[in-house]
Design a protein around this motif. Structure first.
Motif, PDB file in Angstrom:
ATOM      1  N   HIS A  10      26.497  -0.848   1.138  1.00 28.89           N
ATOM      2  CA  HIS A  10      26.593   0.400   0.384  1.00 28.89           C
ATOM      3  C   HIS A  10      26.367   1.588   1.306  1.00 28.89           C
ATOM      4  CE1 HIS A  10      26.793   2.871  -3.086  1.00 28.89           C
ATOM      5  NE2 HIS A  10      25.533   3.242  -3.062  1.00 28.89           N
ATOM      6  N   ARG A  11      27.143   2.613   1.111  1.00 25.72           N
ATOM      7  CA  ARG A  11      27.123   3.750   2.023  1.00 25.72           C
ATOM      8  C   ARG A  11      26.065   4.801   1.671  1.00 25.72           C
ATOM      9  NH1 ARG A  11      31.087   4.165   5.571  1.00 25.72           N
ATOM     10  NH2 ARG A  11      31.127   6.439   5.432  1.00 25.72           N
ATOM     11  N   LYS A  12      25.193   4.482   0.748  1.00 22.28           N
ATOM     12  CA  LYS A  12      24.116   5.399   0.380  1.00 22.28           C
ATOM     13  C   LYS A  12      22.778   4.721   0.629  1.00 22.28           C
ATOM     14  CE  LYS A  12      26.798   8.498  -1.665  1.00 22.28           C
ATOM     15  NZ  LYS A  12      26.851   9.888  -1.438  1.00 22.28           N
ATOM     16  N   VAL A  13      21.719   5.503   0.568  1.00 18.66           N
ATOM     17  CA  VAL A  13      20.368   4.978   0.702  1.00 18.66           C
ATOM     18  C   VAL A  13      20.047   4.196  -0.569  1.00 18.66           C
ATOM     19  CG1 VAL A  13      17.934   5.592   0.904  1.00 18.66           C
ATOM     20  CG2 VAL A  13      19.665   6.870   2.187  1.00 18.66           C
ATOM     21  N   PHE A  14      19.473   3.013  -0.403  1.00 23.91           N
ATOM     22  CA  PHE A  14      19.113   2.154  -1.538  1.00 23.91           C
ATOM     23  C   PHE A  14      17.604   2.189  -1.695  1.00 23.91           C
ATOM     24  CE2 PHE A  14      17.929  -1.984  -3.315  1.00 23.91           C
ATOM     25  CZ  PHE A  14      18.716  -1.993  -4.456  1.00 23.91           C
ATOM     26  N   VAL A  15      17.115   2.514  -2.890  1.00 27.77           N
ATOM     27  CA  VAL A  15      15.690   2.617  -3.149  1.00 27.77           C
ATOM     28  C   VAL A  15      15.309   1.608  -4.218  1.00 27.77           C
ATOM     29  CG1 VAL A  15      13.834   4.109  -4.006  1.00 27.77           C
ATOM     30  CG2 VAL A  15      15.670   5.073  -2.582  1.00 27.77           C
ATOM     31  N   LEU A  16      14.286   0.825  -3.947  1.00 28.31           N
ATOM     32  CA  LEU A  16      13.732  -0.096  -4.934  1.00 28.31           C
ATOM     33  C   LEU A  16      12.295   0.318  -5.184  1.00 28.31           C
ATOM     34  CD1 LEU A  16      13.722  -2.697  -6.653  1.00 28.31           C
ATOM     35  CD2 LEU A  16      12.958  -3.890  -4.597  1.00 28.31           C
ATOM     36  N   SER A  78       1.407   7.133 -13.695  1.00 33.40           N
ATOM     37  CA  SER A  78       2.525   8.049 -13.395  1.00 33.40           C
ATOM     38  C   SER A  78       3.376   7.558 -12.214  1.00 33.40           C
ATOM     39  CB  SER A  78       2.024   9.480 -13.161  1.00 33.40           C
ATOM     40  OG  SER A  78       1.280   9.578 -11.956  1.00 33.40           O
ATOM     41  N   PHE A  79       3.568   6.247 -12.158  1.00 32.32           N
ATOM     42  CA  PHE A  79       4.320   5.634 -11.062  1.00 32.32           C
ATOM     43  C   PHE A  79       5.726   6.228 -10.921  1.00 32.32           C
ATOM     44  CE2 PHE A  79       7.294   2.321  -9.604  1.00 32.32           C
ATOM     45  CZ  PHE A  79       6.766   2.063  -8.348  1.00 32.32           C
ATOM     46  N   HIS A  80       6.473   6.205 -12.020  1.00 30.96           N
ATOM     47  CA  HIS A  80       7.864   6.658 -11.958  1.00 30.96           C
ATOM     48  C   HIS A  80       7.965   8.136 -11.576  1.00 30.96           C
ATOM     49  CE1 HIS A  80       9.527   2.899 -13.295  1.00 30.96           C
ATOM     50  NE2 HIS A  80       8.611   2.853 -14.248  1.00 30.96           N
ATOM     51  N   GLU A  81       7.090   8.936 -12.120  1.00 32.62           N
ATOM     52  CA  GLU A  81       7.101  10.360 -11.782  1.00 32.62           C
ATOM     53  C   GLU A  81       6.813  10.571 -10.296  1.00 32.62           C
ATOM     54  OE1 GLU A  81       5.382   9.022 -14.299  1.00 32.62           O
ATOM     55  OE2 GLU A  81       6.330   9.872 -16.073  1.00 32.62           O
ATOM     56  N   HIS A  82       5.880   9.794  -9.772  1.00 36.21           N
ATOM     57  CA  HIS A  82       5.540   9.899  -8.350  1.00 36.21           C
ATOM     58  C   HIS A  82       6.733   9.516  -7.474  1.00 36.21           C
ATOM     59  CE1 HIS A  82       3.593   8.900  -4.497  1.00 36.21           C
ATOM     60  NE2 HIS A  82       2.755   9.852  -4.840  1.00 36.21           N
ATOM     61  N   VAL A  83       7.410   8.429  -7.823  1.00 37.48           N
ATOM     62  CA  VAL A  83       8.587   7.984  -7.063  1.00 37.48           C
ATOM     63  C   VAL A  83       9.676   9.048  -7.108  1.00 37.48           C
ATOM     64  CG1 VAL A  83      10.449   6.278  -6.969  1.00 37.48           C
ATOM     65  CG2 VAL A  83       8.086   5.527  -7.324  1.00 37.48           C
ATOM     66  N   LEU A  84       9.966   9.562  -8.301  1.00 38.83           N
ATOM     67  CA  LEU A  84      11.008  10.590  -8.429  1.00 38.83           C
ATOM     68  C   LEU A  84      10.653  11.848  -7.658  1.00 38.83           C
ATOM     69  CD1 LEU A  84      11.979  10.151 -12.178  1.00 38.83           C
ATOM     70  CD2 LEU A  84      13.290   9.462 -10.149  1.00 38.83           C
ATOM     71  N   SER A  85       9.387  12.224  -7.667  1.00 42.02           N
ATOM     72  CA  SER A  85       8.938  13.388  -6.905  1.00 42.02           C
ATOM     73  C   SER A  85       9.141  13.167  -5.404  1.00 42.02           C
ATOM     74  CB  SER A  85       7.465  13.672  -7.209  1.00 42.02           C
ATOM     75  OG  SER A  85       6.980  14.697  -6.387  1.00 42.02           O
ATOM     76  N   GLU A  89      11.671  15.327  -2.939  1.00 38.23           N
ATOM     77  CA  GLU A  89      11.217  15.949  -1.689  1.00 38.23           C
ATOM     78  C   GLU A  89      12.109  15.523  -0.524  1.00 38.23           C
ATOM     79  OE1 GLU A  89       7.114  14.908  -1.119  1.00 38.23           O
ATOM     80  OE2 GLU A  89       6.518  15.774  -3.036  1.00 38.23           O
ATOM     81  N   GLN A  90      12.512  14.260  -0.505  1.00 37.03           N
ATOM     82  CA  GLN A  90      13.379  13.776   0.577  1.00 37.03           C
ATOM     83  C   GLN A  90      14.742  14.445   0.529  1.00 37.03           C
ATOM     84  OE1 GLN A  90      11.996  11.983   3.050  1.00 37.03           O
ATOM     85  NE2 GLN A  90      10.251  12.447   1.741  1.00 37.03           N
ATOM     86  N   LEU A  91      15.282  14.635  -0.672  1.00 43.11           N
ATOM     87  CA  LEU A  91      16.578  15.296  -0.802  1.00 43.11           C
ATOM     88  C   LEU A  91      16.526  16.746  -0.352  1.00 43.11           C
ATOM     89  CD1 LEU A  91      17.858  13.833  -4.176  1.00 43.11           C
ATOM     90  CD2 LEU A  91      18.747  13.388  -1.874  1.00 43.11           C
ATOM     91  N   GLU A  92      15.359  17.364  -0.466  1.00 44.37           N
ATOM     92  CA  GLU A  92      15.206  18.757  -0.041  1.00 44.37           C
ATOM     93  C   GLU A  92      15.232  18.896   1.478  1.00 44.37           C
ATOM     94  OE1 GLU A  92      11.723  20.268  -1.979  1.00 44.37           O
ATOM     95  OE2 GLU A  92      12.586  19.966  -3.979  1.00 44.37           O
ATOM     96  N   VAL A  93      14.806  17.875   2.217  1.00 43.49           N
ATOM     97  CA  VAL A  93      14.752  17.971   3.677  1.00 43.49           C
ATOM     98  C   VAL A  93      15.806  17.114   4.385  1.00 43.49           C
ATOM     99  CG1 VAL A  93      12.316  18.613   3.727  1.00 43.49           C
ATOM    100  CG2 VAL A  93      12.952  16.206   3.860  1.00 43.49           C
ATOM    101  N   ASN A  94      16.461  16.227   3.656  1.00 43.84           N
ATOM    102  CA  ASN A  94      17.505  15.370   4.224  1.00 43.84           C
ATOM    103  C   ASN A  94      18.786  15.567   3.437  1.00 43.84           C
ATOM    104  OD1 ASN A  94      15.907  13.833   6.211  1.00 43.84           O
ATOM    105  ND2 ASN A  94      14.798  13.180   4.382  1.00 43.84           N
ATOM    106  N   ASP A  95      19.897  15.142   3.994  1.00 41.51           N
ATOM    107  CA  ASP A  95      21.164  15.356   3.293  1.00 41.51           C
ATOM    108  C   ASP A  95      21.424  14.333   2.192  1.00 41.51           C
ATOM    109  OD1 ASP A  95      21.983  13.048   4.576  1.00 41.51           O
ATOM    110  OD2 ASP A  95      23.592  13.991   5.699  1.00 41.51           O
ATOM    111  N   GLY A  96      20.580  13.302   2.083  1.00 41.01           N
ATOM    112  CA  GLY A  96      20.734  12.317   1.020  1.00 41.01           C
ATOM    113  C   GLY A  96      21.882  11.359   1.228  1.00 41.01           C
TER     114      GLY A  96
END
Length: 159
Positions: A10-16, A78-85, A89-96
Motif C-alpha cells: 500500500h502506498r500510504k502509511v498504515f496505522v494499527l 481516551s485511547f482513540h482520542e489520543h491516537v487520533l490526536s 499532529e503528524q499530518l501537521e508536520v509531515n505530508d501524510g
C-alpha cells in the motif's frame, strides 16, 4: 493473503491502534498467521520470539515497546482520542504520503515477508488438518466452563 500483500504494498502509511489483550497462538493450537513469526523474530530477536510465541510468554505493553513490537503506548482511557490526536499532529508536520520512505524501507523485506506469509498459511492449514485447534478449543472451553461453575456462574458453550 491478498489483504496482507496489499498492506505491504500500500502506498500510504498504515496505522494499527490496538487497545486490549492479544491472544497466544500455540495455546490455541494455531501458528502465527501472515508470517508474524518471522516478523517477531526480526523485531525482537529469535530467542525472545520463541519464548513469546512458542510458550505463550505474557508480557506488558512496556516490554513490547522496548522489544520493538510497538512504537508507542497510549493511555487506556481516551485511547482513540489520543491516537487520533497523535495522527493529526503528524499530518501537521509531515505530508501524510510518505510513499518513497515506506517503499525504500520495505523493499528489501518484501519478498521475505511474502514467503513467510505463504509458509504460515501452509503450517496453519496443516494444524487444522491434524485437528489440533479444535481439540485446543474444546480443552479451553472445558477449562472455562469448570472455572465458571466453581464461581457459580452458569454458562452455555458449544463447539
Amino acid at each position: 493473503m491478498e489483504l496482507f500483500r496489499s498492506m505491504i504494498d500500500h502506498r500510504k502509511v498504515f496505522v494499527l491502534a490496538l487497545n486490549g489483550p492479544a491472544s497466544f497462538f500455540n495455546s490455541l493450537g494455531l501458528v502465527p498467521e501472515f508470517g508474524a513469526a518471522r516478523t517477531f523474530a526480526q523485531s525482537m530477536g529469535v530467542r525472545r520470539a520463541n519464548d513469546f510465541l512458542m510458550f505463550g510468554h505474557k508480557c506488558s505493553v512496556e516490554q513490547m515497546e522496548s522489544w520493538g513490537l510497538i512504537n508507542r503506548i497510549s493511555p487506556a482511557e481516551s485511547f482513540h482520542e489520543h491516537v487520533l490526536s497523535f495522527l493529526q499532529e503528524q499530518l501537521e508536520v509531515n505530508d501524510g504520503n510518505s510513499v518513497e520512505t515506506k517503499r525504500l524501507q520495505n523493499a528489501p523485506l518484501r519478498g521475505e515477508r511474502m514467503l513467510a506469509m505463504f509458509d504460515a498459511a501452509h503450517a496453519l492449514s496443516e494444524r487444522f488438518v491434524q485437528g489440533v485447534p479444535m481439540e485446543q478449543f474444546r480443552r479451553k472451553t472445558k477449562q472455562l466452563s469448570k472455572a465458571s461453575k466453581a464461581r457459580g456462574v452458569k454458562t452455555k458453550a458449544s463447539l
